[in-house]
Design a protein around this motif. Structure first.
Motif, PDB file in Angstrom:
ATOM      1  N   ARG A   1      52.066  21.540  82.054  1.00 14.64           N
ATOM      2  CA  ARG A   1      51.023  21.551  83.077  1.00 14.64           C
ATOM      3  C   ARG A   1      49.702  21.009  82.561  1.00 14.64           C
ATOM      4  O   ARG A   1      48.816  20.711  83.346  1.00 14.64           O
ATOM      5  N   TRP A   2      49.574  20.841  81.266  1.00 16.43           N
ATOM      6  CA  TRP A   2      48.300  20.375  80.749  1.00 16.43           C
ATOM      7  C   TRP A   2      48.059  18.905  81.072  1.00 16.43           C
ATOM      8  O   TRP A   2      46.942  18.432  81.053  1.00 16.43           O
ATOM      9  N   LEU A   3      49.121  18.141  81.447  1.00 16.16           N
ATOM     10  CA  LEU A   3      48.954  16.722  81.777  1.00 16.16           C
ATOM     11  C   LEU A   3      48.232  16.534  83.114  1.00 16.16           C
ATOM     12  O   LEU A   3      47.382  15.660  83.249  1.00 16.16           O
ATOM     13  N   LEU A   4      48.595  17.305  84.102  1.00 19.11           N
ATOM     14  CA  LEU A   4      48.000  17.181  85.435  1.00 19.11           C
ATOM     15  C   LEU A   4      47.560  18.553  85.940  1.00 19.11           C
ATOM     16  O   LEU A   4      48.247  19.549  85.725  1.00 19.11           O
ATOM     17  N   ARG A   5      46.466  18.520  86.626  1.00 30.38           N
ATOM     18  CA  ARG A   5      46.024  19.758  87.261  1.00 30.38           C
ATOM     19  C   ARG A   5      46.927  20.058  88.443  1.00 30.38           C
ATOM     20  O   ARG A   5      47.677  19.199  88.914  1.00 30.38           O
ATOM     21  N   ARG A   6      46.879  21.252  88.942  1.00 25.15           N
ATOM     22  CA  ARG A   6      47.735  21.685  90.051  1.00 25.15           C
ATOM     23  C   ARG A   6      47.549  20.765  91.269  1.00 25.15           C
ATOM     24  O   ARG A   6      48.519  20.355  91.889  1.00 25.15           O
ATOM     25  N   ALA A   7      46.331  20.412  91.609  1.00 24.95           N
ATOM     26  CA  ALA A   7      46.072  19.548  92.770  1.00 24.95           C
ATOM     27  C   ALA A   7      46.684  18.158  92.563  1.00 24.95           C
ATOM     28  O   ALA A   7      47.224  17.561  93.492  1.00 24.95           O
ATOM     29  N   ASP A   8      46.596  17.635  91.324  1.00 21.51           N
ATOM     30  CA  ASP A   8      47.183  16.330  91.024  1.00 21.51           C
ATOM     31  C   ASP A   8      48.709  16.396  91.110  1.00 21.51           C
ATOM     32  O   ASP A   8      49.360  15.446  91.563  1.00 21.51           O
ATOM     33  N   GLN A   9      49.294  17.481  90.655  1.00 21.90           N
ATOM     34  CA  GLN A   9      50.745  17.641  90.746  1.00 21.90           C
ATOM     35  C   GLN A   9      51.191  17.636  92.203  1.00 21.90           C
ATOM     36  O   GLN A   9      52.204  17.009  92.545  1.00 21.90           O
ATOM     37  N   VAL A  10      50.451  18.284  93.062  1.00 25.69           N
ATOM     38  CA  VAL A  10      50.781  18.315  94.486  1.00 25.69           C
ATOM     39  C   VAL A  10      50.673  16.907  95.070  1.00 25.69           C
ATOM     40  O   VAL A  10      51.517  16.475  95.854  1.00 25.69           O
ATOM     41  N   ALA A  11      49.654  16.149  94.683  1.00 26.37           N
ATOM     42  CA  ALA A  11      49.473  14.790  95.192  1.00 26.37           C
ATOM     43  C   ALA A  11      50.622  13.886  94.745  1.00 26.37           C
ATOM     44  O   ALA A  11      51.181  13.124  95.542  1.00 26.37           O
ATOM     45  N   VAL A  12      51.005  13.964  93.466  1.00 28.68           N
ATOM     46  CA  VAL A  12      52.106  13.143  92.954  1.00 28.68           C
ATOM     47  C   VAL A  12      53.408  13.522  93.657  1.00 28.68           C
ATOM     48  O   VAL A  12      54.184  12.652  94.067  1.00 28.68           O
ATOM     49  N   ALA A  13      53.663  14.811  93.825  1.00 26.41           N
ATOM     50  CA  ALA A  13      54.870  15.256  94.516  1.00 26.41           C
ATOM     51  C   ALA A  13      54.883  14.754  95.953  1.00 26.41           C
ATOM     52  O   ALA A  13      55.929  14.339  96.474  1.00 26.41           O
ATOM     53  N   SER A  14      53.735  14.739  96.617  1.00 26.91           N
ATOM     54  CA  SER A  14      53.641  14.242  97.997  1.00 26.91           C
ATOM     55  C   SER A  14      53.979  12.750  98.054  1.00 26.91           C
ATOM     56  O   SER A  14      54.707  12.307  98.943  1.00 26.91           O
ATOM     57  N   PHE A  15      53.448  11.983  97.120  1.00 26.27           N
ATOM     58  CA  PHE A  15      53.742  10.547  97.088  1.00 26.27           C
ATOM     59  C   PHE A  15      55.223  10.297  96.840  1.00 26.27           C
ATOM     60  O   PHE A  15      55.827   9.413  97.445  1.00 26.27           O
ATOM     61  N   VAL A  16      55.835  11.066  95.969  1.00 27.00           N
ATOM     62  CA  VAL A  16      57.266  10.913  95.689  1.00 27.00           C
ATOM     63  C   VAL A  16      58.089  11.233  96.927  1.00 27.00           C
ATOM     64  O   VAL A  16      59.024  10.506  97.280  1.00 27.00           O
ATOM     65  N   VAL A  17      57.736  12.302  97.621  1.00 23.22           N
ATOM     66  CA  VAL A  17      58.457  12.675  98.843  1.00 23.22           C
ATOM     67  C   VAL A  17      58.289  11.592  99.908  1.00 23.22           C
ATOM     68  O   VAL A  17      59.260  11.212 100.583  1.00 23.22           O
ATOM     69  N   MET A  18      57.066  11.057 100.059  1.00 21.93           N
ATOM     70  CA  MET A  18      56.849   9.997 101.047  1.00 21.93           C
ATOM     71  C   MET A  18      57.625   8.735 100.684  1.00 21.93           C
ATOM     72  O   MET A  18      58.195   8.076 101.554  1.00 21.93           O
ATOM     73  N   ALA A  19      57.685   8.372  99.406  1.00 23.08           N
ATOM     74  CA  ALA A  19      58.433   7.193  98.978  1.00 23.08           C
ATOM     75  C   ALA A  19      59.918   7.369  99.249  1.00 23.08           C
ATOM     76  O   ALA A  19      60.594   6.446  99.724  1.00 23.08           O
ATOM     77  N   MET A  20      60.447   8.539  98.970  1.00 25.46           N
ATOM     78  CA  MET A  20      61.863   8.792  99.225  1.00 25.46           C
ATOM     79  C   MET A  20      62.146   8.750 100.722  1.00 25.46           C
ATOM     80  O   MET A  20      63.165   8.212 101.145  1.00 25.46           O
ATOM     81  N   ALA A  21      61.249   9.297 101.539  1.00 22.53           N
ATOM     82  CA  ALA A  21      61.429   9.250 102.989  1.00 22.53           C
ATOM     83  C   ALA A  21      61.407   7.802 103.481  1.00 22.53           C
ATOM     84  O   ALA A  21      62.203   7.416 104.344  1.00 22.53           O
ATOM     85  N   ALA A  22      60.530   6.982 102.914  1.00 21.84           N
ATOM     86  CA  ALA A  22      60.469   5.567 103.294  1.00 21.84           C
ATOM     87  C   ALA A  22      61.753   4.837 102.908  1.00 21.84           C
ATOM     88  O   ALA A  22      62.274   4.026 103.679  1.00 21.84           O
ATOM     89  N   MET A  23      62.290   5.119 101.729  1.00 18.99           N
ATOM     90  CA  MET A  23      63.540   4.480 101.303  1.00 18.99           C
ATOM     91  C   MET A  23      64.697   4.898 102.200  1.00 18.99           C
ATOM     92  O   MET A  23      65.527   4.065 102.583  1.00 18.99           O
TER      93      MET A  23
END
Length: 130
Positions: free
Chosen positions: A9-31
């Motif tokens: 968890r030291w790489l990304l803050r909690r808010a950044d982790q949520v943002a990255v997870a959101s982008f991954v979910v949106m990319a998978m939905a687009a694919m």
């Protein structure tokens, strides 16, 4: 020296982790959407192993082609292609495909080998009418 924490968890803050997870979910939905629109549910996606082969057909005009184009013909190398161009420049255009026999190195066998790739010659009446 103290060793850095092994906590990922030291790489990304909690808010950044949520943002990255959101982008991954949106990319998978687009694919998945792209796959469905392209016919994924019906199996209409093209598989290269089952695709029909495309036939490539090219024709060369012996009175206008430069030697690099002539080299593409079966049995015609760079030297013979340059001889064809030189013959055309010295003796004028070829009246028909049989006139290629005037080029040293082109015999009946070579002429028959390249004939399917030669653009049809205009009939003599078409040339005289111009």
């Amino acid at each position: 020296m103290s060793e850095p924490s092994r906590d990922p968890r030291w790489l990304l803050r909690r808010a950044d982790q949520v943002a990255v997870a959101s982008f991954v979910v949106m990319a998978m939905a687009a694919m998945i959407g792209w796959w469905a629109v392209r016919g994924g549910w019906q199996g209409r996606l093209i598989e290269i192993d089952r695709a029909e082969p495309l036939a490539l057909r090219f024709e060369v005009d012996i009175n206008t082609a430069d030697w690099p184009e002539l080299v593409q013909l079966p049995g015609i190398g760079p030297v013979l292609a340059q001889r064809i161009v030189q013959s055309r420049q010295a003796a004028g255009p070829f009246a028909d495909h049989a006139d290629l026999r005037r080029v040293r190195g082109i015999g009946p066998k070579t002429l028959e080998q390249i004939r399917p790739y030669l653009r049809p010659m205009p009939s003599r009446g078409d040339v005289a009418g111009r």
